[in-house]
Structure formats: structure tokens, C-alpha cells
Design a protein around this motif. Sequence first.
Motif, PDB file in Angstrom:
ATOM      1  N   LEU A 111       6.319   4.193   0.852  1.00  0.00           N
ATOM      2  CA  LEU A 111       5.399   5.161   1.436  1.00  0.00           C
ATOM      3  C   LEU A 111       4.360   5.640   0.433  1.00  0.00           C
ATOM      4  O   LEU A 111       3.553   6.510   0.768  1.00  0.00           O
ATOM      5  CB  LEU A 111       6.189   6.371   1.962  1.00  0.00           C
ATOM      6  N   SER A 112       4.363   5.095  -0.762  1.00  0.00           N
ATOM      7  CA  SER A 112       3.427   5.543  -1.794  1.00  0.00           C
ATOM      8  C   SER A 112       2.038   4.941  -1.644  1.00  0.00           C
ATOM      9  O   SER A 112       1.119   5.329  -2.366  1.00  0.00           O
ATOM     10  CB  SER A 112       3.982   5.188  -3.180  1.00  0.00           C
ATOM     11  N   TYR A 113       1.859   3.981  -0.738  1.00  0.00           N
ATOM     12  CA  TYR A 113       0.556   3.328  -0.570  1.00  0.00           C
ATOM     13  C   TYR A 113      -0.433   4.300   0.071  1.00  0.00           C
ATOM     14  O   TYR A 113      -0.082   5.058   0.970  1.00  0.00           O
ATOM     15  CB  TYR A 113       0.685   2.073   0.288  1.00  0.00           C
ATOM     16  N   ARG A 114      -1.679   4.275  -0.408  1.00  0.00           N
ATOM     17  CA  ARG A 114      -2.742   5.109   0.143  1.00  0.00           C
ATOM     18  C   ARG A 114      -3.979   4.242   0.412  1.00  0.00           C
ATOM     19  O   ARG A 114      -4.257   3.293  -0.328  1.00  0.00           O
ATOM     20  CB  ARG A 114      -3.119   6.239  -0.823  1.00  0.00           C
ATOM     21  N   ILE A 115      -4.732   4.585   1.446  1.00  0.00           N
ATOM     22  CA  ILE A 115      -5.924   3.818   1.807  1.00  0.00           C
ATOM     23  C   ILE A 115      -7.072   4.126   0.854  1.00  0.00           C
ATOM     24  O   ILE A 115      -7.712   3.228   0.310  1.00  0.00           O
ATOM     25  CB  ILE A 115      -6.348   4.132   3.251  1.00  0.00           C
ATOM     26  N   ARG A 116      -7.346   5.415   0.654  1.00  0.00           N
ATOM     27  CA  ARG A 116      -8.445   5.868  -0.216  1.00  0.00           C
ATOM     28  C   ARG A 116      -9.748   5.135   0.133  1.00  0.00           C
ATOM     29  O   ARG A 116     -10.358   4.470  -0.705  1.00  0.00           O
ATOM     30  CB  ARG A 116      -8.082   5.673  -1.685  1.00  0.00           C
ATOM     31  N   LEU A 117     -10.160   5.279   1.362  1.00  0.00           N
ATOM     32  CA  LEU A 117     -11.347   4.594   1.853  1.00  0.00           C
ATOM     33  C   LEU A 117     -12.598   5.213   1.237  1.00  0.00           C
ATOM     34  O   LEU A 117     -12.835   6.414   1.365  1.00  0.00           O
ATOM     35  CB  LEU A 117     -11.409   4.701   3.382  1.00  0.00           C
TER      36      LEU A 117
END
Length: 373
Positions: A111-117
Motif C-alpha cells: 500500500l506504499s505506492y503513490r501516484i503523485r501525478l
Amino acid sequence: MDRRQGLSVRLKLTLSYAGFLVIVGAVLLAAVWVFLLRGRSSSLSFPDRSDFLRAFDPSSFGPVVFVPAGILVLAFLLVFGLVGGWILAGRMLTPLIRITDATCKVANGPLSYRIRLPGRRDEFRELADSFDTMLAQLEAHVTEQQRFAANASHELRTPLAVTQALLDVARNDPNHEIRELVERLRVVNTRAIDLTEALLLLSRANQRSFTREHVDLSLMAEEATETLLPLAEKRGVTIETSGDMSTTIGSQALLLQMTTNLLHNAIGHNLPEQGVVWVNTLAHPNTAVLTVENTGEKLTPQLVSTLTEPFQRGTERLHTGHAGVGLGLAIVKSITQAHDGTLTLTPRPAGGLRVTVQLPAASAHTQTAGDQN
């Protein structure tokens, strides 16, 4: 949910763009034909009924090359619309593709993944930021639950291990004093029961599965004081209560448990002699405030910030014989959050702890409705 395979959004957007271009081109060609090629070269005014009738008469066509040229233009617009629409739709849907990929990665991984668009704010980036925020909250919640489960397992294992050891001693030593064994088993079993009940109460508060009613925090403080007064006298602690009626809406049982836990914590972790506990309630226009303050050893801000975590105990707790089950303030925090309130812990400069609970106050309209019921 099972769904049949349909057209992709990109293909739908491409067909929409191409269709729109073809329709616009057809309308434009028709307008050129009607206004410029129907024998009205002297004026570009709106055609009358006869012009529209001649438009469908093959013998009245103007330039012979207009129809083939128009077909070629429409064909060009169709191809241009398909290619351009496909490229444009791909660029527009790139953020959505990244969000979809992130969802797949999170579903099958950490769950540590982030999009950071990157980029300026728009609908897609708002969606990506909301998704990142949700992932952060979910990761924190899962981590907290895993830590809580590990700590609960450890705490429950201790009384069970002690009970097993006592039973093994009694089995291997038939001449062992039964009365002493029973008393020690009773103490260990009582601790296990208290821990189990605290876990159940904590779970109930987290689920918010309770009936809401009007509750006066000043009455909760008085009832908790009367209940714990013998313990305070035994410990040589003086309890001072003050304040006015402070009404909120919530579970009377849970709010009483919250107040009792705060008061018990203040009594048990006080000075060895001549300790004092101050309990105060205040009523503000939008909040109902309960404050429990006690004397005691000086506490660091770092230690105070961990006291509301499950199974966390300060140094004084481990040396006074009143360690409890380590869930007192954790339960207070959960009950406060379940009632949409805030919990603030502040170390006193002279020693001890100041705990402030702020809950939404019951409005006058809600109070009237509650009285009528």
C-alpha cells in the motif's frame, strides 16, 4: 461484478471526435453548396424554399466537380478525425491510465505506492491526489491494526502462559498449597478478563455501533468520581471537580467509560503522597469540554505522544503496581474519535498530565427534540 467486454473509452472518444468532424464538414459543405453554388452569386442571403428544393434536383447541380470533391473532403475529415482523435484521446486519458495502473499495483502489492501525478490542478489530478490520500490513510490503518493485533496477542499470551505454568507446578507437586494456587490463578484470570473486555470495548468504539442520546459530561464526571473515590482515598489522592453542565450527543455508556478511564489513569499515575486530580467541564457554543488534570512525575512530550497507542505504558506505570492492561487512554482516544471529538494530551510543567476532550455540543434544536422524545 462480471461485465461484458465493451469498447474502450479511448475508442469511444476517437469515434466521437471523428463523427463530430464529419458532421461539421458535411454541414459546411452543404452551406457552401447552397449559398455559393446554386446560382445566387449576387447575394449570400439565406436561401428560400426554391433553393432547398433545387438542392435535391440532380439536373440543377452547379459545378459537376462539387459532389466528388465534397466526398473527398468528408473522407479526409473522417481519416483526420480518427487519427487525431486517437492521439488526442490518448493524451487526455494518460492520467486515468496511471491511476488505473496504480490501482492494479496496490491491489496486488504494498500500500506504499503513490501516484503523485504532476501538472496543474484539474479533475484527473484531484482524483489522483484523493487516491493518494486514501492510500495513505489505508496504509496507516492497516499498519495500526497489524501492530494492535501483535500487541494484543502478546498481552493475551502472558496470562495464559502464567496460568499454564501454575497448572504445571500444581500437577508436578501434589503437596503444593491449593489456596495459594487458586488465588494466583484468580488474579491472572481477572487480568485476562479485564484485557478481553477492554479489547471488546475498543472494538465497539471503533465500529461506532451505539445509540446516540443527550449526555451531560458534568454528570459523567460526578459518577466516575463517586465510583473511583475509594481508590483515590486508598492512594492518598484528592479529587476536585468543577464546571457547569456540558451537553453532547453520544453513547452514555461509552462516555462514562471514557471519563472513568481518564480519572482512573489520573489516580493511578499520580504522586505517591498528597496527589491531586482536577476534573473540570466547560460548555462552549460549539463544543463540550472535559478536562482531567493530575499531579505526578514530569513527562516528556515524546512519551506523552505515545500514551494513546494501545499497550503503551509510561515508566511510572510499570513501577507503581497499577499498570493495567495498557488500553485505558487508547480506549479514550477511540471513544473520542467515535463521537467526532478531539483528544489532547499535554504534560504539566510541574509534573503530571493534562487531558482535554472536546466533543461537539448538542445544539438547542437537538436538545428540544430530545426532550420532546
